[in-house]
Design an enzyme around this catalytic site. Structure first.
Site, PDB file in Angstrom:
ATOM      1  N   LYS A   1     -11.658 -19.949  -8.740  1.00 30.08           N
ATOM      2  CA  LYS A   1     -10.398 -19.858  -7.906  1.00 30.08           C
ATOM      3  C   LYS A   1     -10.774 -18.830  -6.586  1.00 30.08           C
ATOM      4  O   LYS A   1     -10.509 -19.035  -5.540  1.00 30.08           O
ATOM      5  CB  LYS A   1      -9.252 -19.113  -8.747  1.00 30.08           C
ATOM      6  CG  LYS A   1      -9.157 -20.060  -9.836  1.00 30.08           C
ATOM      7  CD  LYS A   1      -7.946 -19.656 -10.728  1.00 30.08           C
ATOM      8  CE  LYS A   1      -7.934 -18.242 -11.521  1.00 30.08           C
ATOM      9  NZ  LYS A   1      -9.095 -18.310 -12.569  1.00 30.08           N
TER      10      LYS A   1
ATOM     11  N   ARG B   1       0.509 -17.073 -14.842  1.00 29.75           N
ATOM     12  CA  ARG B   1      -0.339 -17.263 -15.706  1.00 29.75           C
ATOM     13  C   ARG B   1       0.371 -17.568 -17.096  1.00 29.75           C
ATOM     14  O   ARG B   1      -0.101 -17.827 -18.074  1.00 29.75           O
ATOM     15  CB  ARG B   1      -1.050 -16.005 -15.825  1.00 29.75           C
ATOM     16  CG  ARG B   1      -2.524 -16.184 -15.623  1.00 29.75           C
ATOM     17  CD  ARG B   1      -3.210 -14.794 -15.773  1.00 29.75           C
ATOM     18  NE  ARG B   1      -4.595 -14.784 -15.970  1.00 29.75           N
ATOM     19  CZ  ARG B   1      -5.398 -14.596 -14.876  1.00 29.75           C
ATOM     20  NH1 ARG B   1      -4.915 -14.240 -13.788  1.00 29.75           N
ATOM     21  NH2 ARG B   1      -6.742 -14.692 -15.050  1.00 29.75           N
TER      22      ARG B   1
ATOM     23  N   ARG C   1     -21.816 -13.771 -12.686  1.00 31.69           N
ATOM     24  CA  ARG C   1     -21.245 -13.660 -11.489  1.00 31.69           C
ATOM     25  C   ARG C   1     -21.344 -11.786 -11.291  1.00 31.69           C
ATOM     26  O   ARG C   1     -21.740 -11.160 -12.024  1.00 31.69           O
ATOM     27  CB  ARG C   1     -19.522 -13.448 -11.912  1.00 31.69           C
ATOM     28  CG  ARG C   1     -18.737 -12.962 -10.892  1.00 31.69           C
ATOM     29  CD  ARG C   1     -17.391 -13.178 -11.071  1.00 31.69           C
ATOM     30  NE  ARG C   1     -16.911 -12.889 -12.223  1.00 31.69           N
ATOM     31  CZ  ARG C   1     -15.457 -13.351 -12.366  1.00 31.69           C
ATOM     32  NH1 ARG C   1     -14.820 -14.242 -11.756  1.00 31.69           N
ATOM     33  NH2 ARG C   1     -15.258 -13.262 -13.827  1.00 31.69           N
TER      34      ARG C   1
ATOM     35  N   ARG D   1     -18.335  -7.287 -13.333  1.00 29.12           N
ATOM     36  CA  ARG D   1     -17.046  -6.634 -13.626  1.00 29.12           C
ATOM     37  C   ARG D   1     -16.840  -6.412 -15.297  1.00 29.12           C
ATOM     38  O   ARG D   1     -17.716  -6.864 -16.056  1.00 29.12           O
ATOM     39  CB  ARG D   1     -16.032  -8.030 -13.504  1.00 29.12           C
ATOM     40  CG  ARG D   1     -15.245  -7.717 -12.284  1.00 29.12           C
ATOM     41  CD  ARG D   1     -14.316  -8.947 -11.852  1.00 29.12           C
ATOM     42  NE  ARG D   1     -13.680  -9.521 -12.835  1.00 29.12           N
ATOM     43  CZ  ARG D   1     -12.738 -10.713 -12.897  1.00 29.12           C
ATOM     44  NH1 ARG D   1     -12.754 -11.243 -11.657  1.00 29.12           N
ATOM     45  NH2 ARG D   1     -12.102 -11.030 -13.973  1.00 29.12           N
TER      46      ARG D   1
ATOM     47  N   ARG E   1     -10.786 -14.201 -23.128  1.00 28.57           N
ATOM     48  CA  ARG E   1      -9.887 -14.585 -21.907  1.00 28.57           C
ATOM     49  C   ARG E   1      -9.885 -16.162 -22.045  1.00 28.57           C
ATOM     50  O   ARG E   1      -8.803 -16.755 -21.432  1.00 28.57           O
ATOM     51  CB  ARG E   1     -10.798 -14.095 -20.630  1.00 28.57           C
ATOM     52  CG  ARG E   1     -10.552 -12.700 -20.371  1.00 28.57           C
ATOM     53  CD  ARG E   1     -11.558 -12.120 -19.306  1.00 28.57           C
ATOM     54  NE  ARG E   1     -11.471 -12.757 -18.147  1.00 28.57           N
ATOM     55  CZ  ARG E   1     -12.458 -12.671 -17.283  1.00 28.57           C
ATOM     56  NH1 ARG E   1     -13.646 -12.085 -17.267  1.00 28.57           N
ATOM     57  NH2 ARG E   1     -12.276 -13.347 -16.293  1.00 28.57           N
TER      58      ARG E   1
HETATM   59  P1  AP5 Z   1     -14.860 -17.046  -9.550  1.00 30.68           P
HETATM   60  O1  AP5 Z   1     -14.631 -17.668  -8.108  1.00 30.68           O
HETATM   61  O2  AP5 Z   1     -15.047 -15.590  -9.425  1.00 30.68           O
HETATM   62  O3  AP5 Z   1     -13.999 -17.550 -10.564  1.00 30.68           O
HETATM   63  P2  AP5 Z   1     -12.272 -17.231 -10.714  1.00 30.68           P
HETATM   64  O4  AP5 Z   1     -11.569 -18.472 -11.158  1.00 30.68           O
HETATM   65  O5  AP5 Z   1     -11.969 -16.498  -9.531  1.00 30.68           O
HETATM   66  O6  AP5 Z   1     -12.449 -16.268 -12.093  1.00 30.68           O
HETATM   67  P3  AP5 Z   1     -11.685 -14.937 -12.488  1.00 30.68           P
HETATM   68  O7  AP5 Z   1     -12.674 -14.519 -13.742  1.00 30.68           O
HETATM   69  O8  AP5 Z   1     -11.704 -13.820 -11.453  1.00 30.68           O
HETATM   70  O9  AP5 Z   1     -10.443 -15.522 -13.032  1.00 30.68           O
HETATM   71  P4  AP5 Z   1      -9.543 -14.580 -13.940  1.00 30.68           P
HETATM   72  O10 AP5 Z   1      -8.482 -15.780 -13.706  1.00 30.68           O
HETATM   73  O11 AP5 Z   1     -10.024 -14.464 -15.383  1.00 30.68           O
HETATM   74  O12 AP5 Z   1      -9.738 -13.469 -13.434  1.00 30.68           O
HETATM   75  P5  AP5 Z   1      -8.430 -12.356 -12.730  1.00 30.68           P
HETATM   76  O13 AP5 Z   1      -9.312 -11.390 -11.757  1.00 30.68           O
HETATM   77  O14 AP5 Z   1      -7.448 -13.509 -11.956  1.00 30.68           O
HETATM   78  O15 AP5 Z   1     -16.211 -17.663 -10.216  1.00 30.68           O
HETATM   79  C1  AP5 Z   1     -16.889 -17.297 -11.226  1.00 30.68           C
HETATM   80  C2  AP5 Z   1     -18.337 -17.184 -11.060  1.00 30.68           C
HETATM   81  O16 AP5 Z   1     -18.904 -18.851 -10.873  1.00 30.68           O
HETATM   82  C3  AP5 Z   1     -18.930 -16.572  -9.775  1.00 30.68           C
HETATM   83  O17 AP5 Z   1     -19.994 -15.936  -9.816  1.00 30.68           O
HETATM   84  C4  AP5 Z   1     -19.123 -17.754  -8.682  1.00 30.68           C
HETATM   85  O18 AP5 Z   1     -19.928 -17.503  -7.761  1.00 30.68           O
HETATM   86  C5  AP5 Z   1     -19.488 -19.004  -9.569  1.00 30.68           C
HETATM   87  N1  AP5 Z   1     -18.826 -20.025  -9.060  1.00 30.68           N
HETATM   88  C6  AP5 Z   1     -17.707 -20.506  -8.574  1.00 30.68           C
HETATM   89  N2  AP5 Z   1     -17.659 -21.699  -8.064  1.00 30.68           N
HETATM   90  C7  AP5 Z   1     -18.737 -22.331  -8.604  1.00 30.68           C
HETATM   91  C8  AP5 Z   1     -19.291 -23.464  -8.586  1.00 30.68           C
HETATM   92  N3  AP5 Z   1     -18.462 -24.517  -8.033  1.00 30.68           N
HETATM   93  N4  AP5 Z   1     -20.405 -24.014  -9.257  1.00 30.68           N
HETATM   94  C9  AP5 Z   1     -21.226 -23.048  -9.768  1.00 30.68           C
HETATM   95  N5  AP5 Z   1     -20.799 -21.609  -9.751  1.00 30.68           N
HETATM   96  C10 AP5 Z   1     -19.636 -21.243  -9.322  1.00 30.68           C
HETATM   97  O19 AP5 Z   1      -7.784 -11.671 -13.678  1.00 30.68           O
HETATM   98  C11 AP5 Z   1      -8.436 -10.704 -14.572  1.00 30.68           C
HETATM   99  C12 AP5 Z   1      -7.572 -10.039 -15.654  1.00 30.68           C
HETATM  100  O20 AP5 Z   1      -6.427  -9.497 -15.225  1.00 30.68           O
HETATM  101  C13 AP5 Z   1      -6.894 -10.850 -16.442  1.00 30.68           C
HETATM  102  O21 AP5 Z   1      -7.762 -11.075 -17.666  1.00 30.68           O
HETATM  103  C14 AP5 Z   1      -5.600 -10.362 -17.078  1.00 30.68           C
HETATM  104  O22 AP5 Z   1      -5.982  -9.229 -17.995  1.00 30.68           O
HETATM  105  C15 AP5 Z   1      -5.038  -9.443 -15.710  1.00 30.68           C
HETATM  106  N6  AP5 Z   1      -4.454 -10.699 -15.108  1.00 30.68           N
HETATM  107  C16 AP5 Z   1      -4.489 -10.838 -13.552  1.00 30.68           C
HETATM  108  N7  AP5 Z   1      -3.459 -11.809 -13.222  1.00 30.68           N
HETATM  109  C17 AP5 Z   1      -2.331 -11.693 -14.203  1.00 30.68           C
HETATM  110  C18 AP5 Z   1      -1.359 -12.490 -14.503  1.00 30.68           C
HETATM  111  N8  AP5 Z   1      -0.840 -13.080 -13.638  1.00 30.68           N
HETATM  112  N9  AP5 Z   1      -0.778 -12.042 -15.698  1.00 30.68           N
HETATM  113  C19 AP5 Z   1      -1.095 -11.179 -16.650  1.00 30.68           C
HETATM  114  N10 AP5 Z   1      -2.498 -10.722 -16.412  1.00 30.68           N
HETATM  115  C20 AP5 Z   1      -3.109 -10.921 -15.302  1.00 30.68           C
END
Ligand code: AP5
Length: 223
Positions: free
Chosen positions: A16, A91, A130, A162, A173
């Site tokens: 994402k 989410r 990552r 991270r 997660r």
């Molecule tokens: P990346 O692009 O970083 O993936 P992402 O989907 O953004 O992953 P996140 O881990 O950031 O998502 P998340 O939803 O768990 O975390 P968030 O920060 O929102 O890609 C991942 C890796 O793969 C990278 O190394 C990239 O280079 C590689 N890659 C990408 N595309 C690729 C491809 N096509 N092929 C190969 N490699 C590829 O949330 C973190 C925490 O915050 C949550 O756990 C929760 O505690 C809290 N939180 C956030 N939002 C909420 C909410 N709305 N409600 C409640 N808690 C929340």
């Protein structure tokens, strides 16, 4: 002219954040990433950050009322009035309902929800490799490496892993995603808003698919 209001939905590590960077190169949208907002609050040591940190480190969701309060102000800020890109929100069903209510109040709608589809095994490989920059740019040691190992391409600062990317937290997660977030797939499908994207291919191929999906939507509407 209608606004372009996008949601990026998908499991942790599905790409994402990676695709959000590319969408923002093409579209002038307010980027609202709840994970980034929470990590900033943790780094700043704000009351919100102190409240969120334990949940994030354990791989749990931060409670809905905290998140809904945080996002409400951001959605009504000046730069988000002409279109937004939501990454990591909603989410839960409660968050999705709160978003619908907030948008309805101002006569606004979601344009589309892009679902990034990737199997769990691939997620673990992606998250373990990552690396992120201080300003949030995302890399992968094998799949999307920086030009110089360990260093951000744009500002030269060191890349780090991270805190919540440890293997045991990643598994938690993922199960939280399946329990609490995956029901949103049906929620948005029923509303005719869901566009599924094969996110197992390379980042550039995924970006191309996203671009063509948005181009089709643009031809069909007037944003
Ligand atoms: P990346 O692009 O970083 O993936 P992402 O989907 O953004 O992953 P996140 O881990 O950031 O998502 P998340 O939803 O768990 O975390 P968030 O920060 O929102 O890609 C991942 C890796 O793969 C990278 O190394 C990239 O280079 C590689 N890659 C990408 N595309 C690729 C491809 N096509 N092929 C190969 N490699 C590829 O949330 C973190 C925490 O915050 C949550 O756990 C929760 O505690 C809290 N939180 C956030 N939002 C909420 C909410 N709305 N409600 C409640 N808690 C929340």
């Amino acid at each position: 002219m209608a606004e372009l209001n996008l949601i990026l939905l998908g499991p942790p590590g599905s790409g994402k954040g990676t695709q959000a960077e590319r969408i923002r190169e093409d579209e002038d949208l307010a980027y609202i990433a709840t994970g980034d907002m929470l990590r900033q609050a943790v780094a700043d040591g704000t009351p919100l950050g102190l409240q969120a940190k334990g949940f994030m480190d354990a791989g749990e969701l931060v409670p809905d009322d905290v998140i809904i309060g945080m996002i409400g102000d951001r959605l009504s800020s000046a730069d988000a009035r002409d279109g937004f890109l939501l990454d990591g929100f909603p989410r839960t069903i409660a968050q999705a309902e709160a978003l619908d209510a907030a948008l309805r109040e101002h006569g606004r709608d979601i344009t589309t929800v892009l679902l990034f589809d990737v199997a769990d095994e691939e997620i673990v490989r992606r998250i373990s490799g990552r690396r992120v920059s201080a300003s949030g740019r995302v890399y992968h040691v094998d799949f999307d490496p920086p030009k110089v190992e360990g260093v951000d391409d744009v500002d030269g600062t060191p890349l780090v892993q991270r805190d919540d990317d440890r293997p045991e937290t990643v598994l938690r997660r993922l199960s939280v995603y399946h329990e609490q977030t995956a029901p949103l797939v049906g929620y948005y499908e029923e509303r005719g808003l869901l566009q599924s994207i094969d996110a197992t291919v390379s980042p550039s191929q995924v970006a191309e698919h996203v671009r063509s999906t948005l181009a089709t939507l643009k031809r069909e509407s007037d944003f």
